[in-house]
Design a protein around this motif. Sequence first.
Motif, PDB file in Angstrom:
ATOM      1  N   MET A  15       0.847  -1.185   0.000  1.00 16.02           N
ATOM      2  CA  MET A  15       0.000   0.000   0.000  1.00 16.02           C
ATOM      3  C   MET A  15       0.892   1.248   0.000  1.00 16.02           C
ATOM      4  N   LYS A  16       0.503   2.224  -0.763  1.00 16.00           N
ATOM      5  CA  LYS A  16       1.274   3.458  -0.876  1.00 16.00           C
ATOM      6  C   LYS A  16       1.181   4.267   0.418  1.00 16.00           C
ATOM      7  N   GLN A  17       2.248   5.014   0.698  1.00 13.43           N
ATOM      8  CA  GLN A  17       2.275   5.851   1.896  1.00 13.43           C
ATOM      9  C   GLN A  17       1.142   6.875   1.889  1.00 13.43           C
ATOM     10  N   THR A  18       0.815   7.404   0.701  1.00 11.87           N
ATOM     11  CA  THR A  18      -0.278   8.383   0.627  1.00 11.87           C
ATOM     12  C   THR A  18      -1.604   7.739   1.013  1.00 11.87           C
ATOM     13  N   ASP A  19      -1.806   6.462   0.623  1.00 13.40           N
ATOM     14  CA  ASP A  19      -3.025   5.746   1.006  1.00 13.40           C
ATOM     15  C   ASP A  19      -3.083   5.551   2.514  1.00 13.40           C
ATOM     16  N   LEU A  20      -1.944   5.166   3.083  1.00 17.39           N
ATOM     17  CA  LEU A  20      -1.892   4.975   4.534  1.00 17.39           C
ATOM     18  C   LEU A  20      -2.152   6.284   5.266  1.00 17.39           C
ATOM     19  N   SER A  21      -1.560   7.354   4.798  1.00 18.18           N
ATOM     20  CA  SER A  21      -1.768   8.656   5.436  1.00 18.18           C
ATOM     21  C   SER A  21      -3.242   9.034   5.427  1.00 18.18           C
ATOM     22  N   ALA A  22      -3.904   8.770   4.312  1.00 22.71           N
ATOM     23  CA  ALA A  22      -5.337   9.080   4.221  1.00 22.71           C
ATOM     24  C   ALA A  22      -6.142   8.242   5.213  1.00 22.71           C
ATOM     25  N   ILE A  23      -5.784   6.972   5.345  1.00 22.95           N
ATOM     26  CA  ILE A  23      -6.469   6.106   6.313  1.00 22.95           C
ATOM     27  C   ILE A  23      -6.207   6.595   7.728  1.00 22.95           C
ATOM     28  N   TYR A  24      -4.958   6.902   8.035  1.00 24.02           N
ATOM     29  CA  TYR A  24      -4.620   7.376   9.387  1.00 24.02           C
ATOM     30  C   TYR A  24      -5.369   8.663   9.720  1.00 24.02           C
ATOM     31  N   GLN A  25      -5.412   9.578   8.770  1.00 25.89           N
ATOM     32  CA  GLN A  25      -6.119  10.842   8.986  1.00 25.89           C
ATOM     33  C   GLN A  25      -7.616  10.584   9.196  1.00 25.89           C
ATOM     34  N   ALA A  26      -8.182   9.673   8.429  1.00 23.51           N
ATOM     35  CA  ALA A  26      -9.606   9.356   8.559  1.00 23.51           C
ATOM     36  C   ALA A  26      -9.916   8.741   9.929  1.00 23.51           C
ATOM     37  N   THR A  27      -9.017   7.907  10.437  1.00 23.32           N
ATOM     38  CA  THR A  27      -9.270   7.309  11.752  1.00 23.32           C
ATOM     39  C   THR A  27      -9.251   8.376  12.842  1.00 23.32           C
ATOM     40  N   LEU A  28      -8.338   9.318  12.709  1.00 21.65           N
ATOM     41  CA  LEU A  28      -8.297  10.410  13.693  1.00 21.65           C
ATOM     42  C   LEU A  28      -9.551  11.259  13.625  1.00 21.65           C
ATOM     43  N   GLN A  29     -10.013  11.537  12.431  1.00 26.25           N
ATOM     44  CA  GLN A  29     -11.225  12.339  12.272  1.00 26.25           C
ATOM     45  C   GLN A  29     -12.447  11.605  12.821  1.00 26.25           C
ATOM     46  N   LYS A  30     -12.490  10.294  12.616  1.00 25.06           N
ATOM     47  CA  LYS A  30     -13.656   9.524  13.047  1.00 25.06           C
ATOM     48  C   LYS A  30     -13.669   9.273  14.546  1.00 25.06           C
ATOM     49  N   LEU A  49      -0.219  -1.808  12.205  1.00 26.56           N
ATOM     50  CA  LEU A  49      -1.069  -0.702  11.763  1.00 26.56           C
ATOM     51  C   LEU A  49      -1.093   0.434  12.781  1.00 26.56           C
ATOM     52  N   MET A  50      -1.163   0.082  14.054  1.00 26.21           N
ATOM     53  CA  MET A  50      -1.194   1.124  15.087  1.00 26.21           C
ATOM     54  C   MET A  50       0.154   1.846  15.186  1.00 26.21           C
ATOM     55  N   VAL A  51       1.244   1.119  15.031  1.00 24.01           N
ATOM     56  CA  VAL A  51       2.564   1.763  15.037  1.00 24.01           C
ATOM     57  C   VAL A  51       2.678   2.720  13.855  1.00 24.01           C
ATOM     58  N   GLY A  52       2.161   2.309  12.706  1.00 25.02           N
ATOM     59  CA  GLY A  52       2.154   3.204  11.549  1.00 25.02           C
ATOM     60  C   GLY A  52       1.362   4.462  11.828  1.00 25.02           C
ATOM     61  N   GLN A  53       0.207   4.285  12.451  1.00 26.00           N
ATOM     62  CA  GLN A  53      -0.621   5.451  12.751  1.00 26.00           C
ATOM     63  C   GLN A  53       0.055   6.352  13.783  1.00 26.00           C
ATOM     64  N   LEU A  54       0.613   5.769  14.826  1.00 27.95           N
ATOM     65  CA  LEU A  54       1.303   6.581  15.835  1.00 27.95           C
ATOM     66  C   LEU A  54       2.499   7.303  15.231  1.00 27.95           C
ATOM     67  N   THR A  55       3.218   6.617  14.350  1.00 28.54           N
ATOM     68  CA  THR A  55       4.351   7.246  13.663  1.00 28.54           C
ATOM     69  C   THR A  55       3.873   8.447  12.861  1.00 28.54           C
ATOM     70  N   TRP A  56       2.772   8.280  12.163  1.00 31.46           N
ATOM     71  CA  TRP A  56       2.189   9.378  11.389  1.00 31.46           C
ATOM     72  C   TRP A  56       1.779  10.516  12.320  1.00 31.46           C
ATOM     73  N   LYS A  95      10.729  12.316  12.894  1.00 29.70           N
ATOM     74  CA  LYS A  95      11.182  12.195  14.285  1.00 29.70           C
ATOM     75  C   LYS A  95      11.320  10.731  14.694  1.00 29.70           C
ATOM     76  N   VAL A  96      10.361   9.928  14.281  1.00 30.60           N
ATOM     77  CA  VAL A  96      10.407   8.509  14.630  1.00 30.60           C
ATOM     78  C   VAL A  96      11.571   7.833  13.915  1.00 30.60           C
ATOM     79  N   GLN A  97      11.780   8.144  12.651  1.00 28.58           N
ATOM     80  CA  GLN A  97      12.899   7.562  11.910  1.00 28.58           C
ATOM     81  C   GLN A  97      14.241   7.930  12.543  1.00 28.58           C
TER      82      GLN A  97
END
Length: 94
Positions: free
Chosen positions: A1-16, A59-66, A72-74
């Motif tokens: 999955m592309k990073q842009t797709d993941l970012s969109a999912i992470y942002q949507a979870t925060l909004q929801k 998935l949660m680590v990805g979201q927290l990293t985002w 900073k995480v890297q």
Amino acid sequence: MKQTDLSAIYQATLQKWGEEAQFDQAIEECAELIAGLKHYKRRKVDAEAVIQELADVTLMVGQLTWMFGEEKVQQAVAAKLDKLRRLLADDAAL
């Protein structure tokens, strides 16, 4: 999955669900992985159960990293890897 797709999912979870709920979810997923590993060691579950928990934590680590900032995480990961390399080099000298 592309990073842009993941970012969109992470942002949507925060909004929801919001930031606090996602912190709580990360804690819950880590606890489930801990329990799964303990059960795996006792042969109460198979590797697939652990893999499923690893997927949730990943998935949660990805979201927290985002959320906290990928750069900073890297940087923190790079510093931890340097420390690990030094520790391994010290052991090799024994």
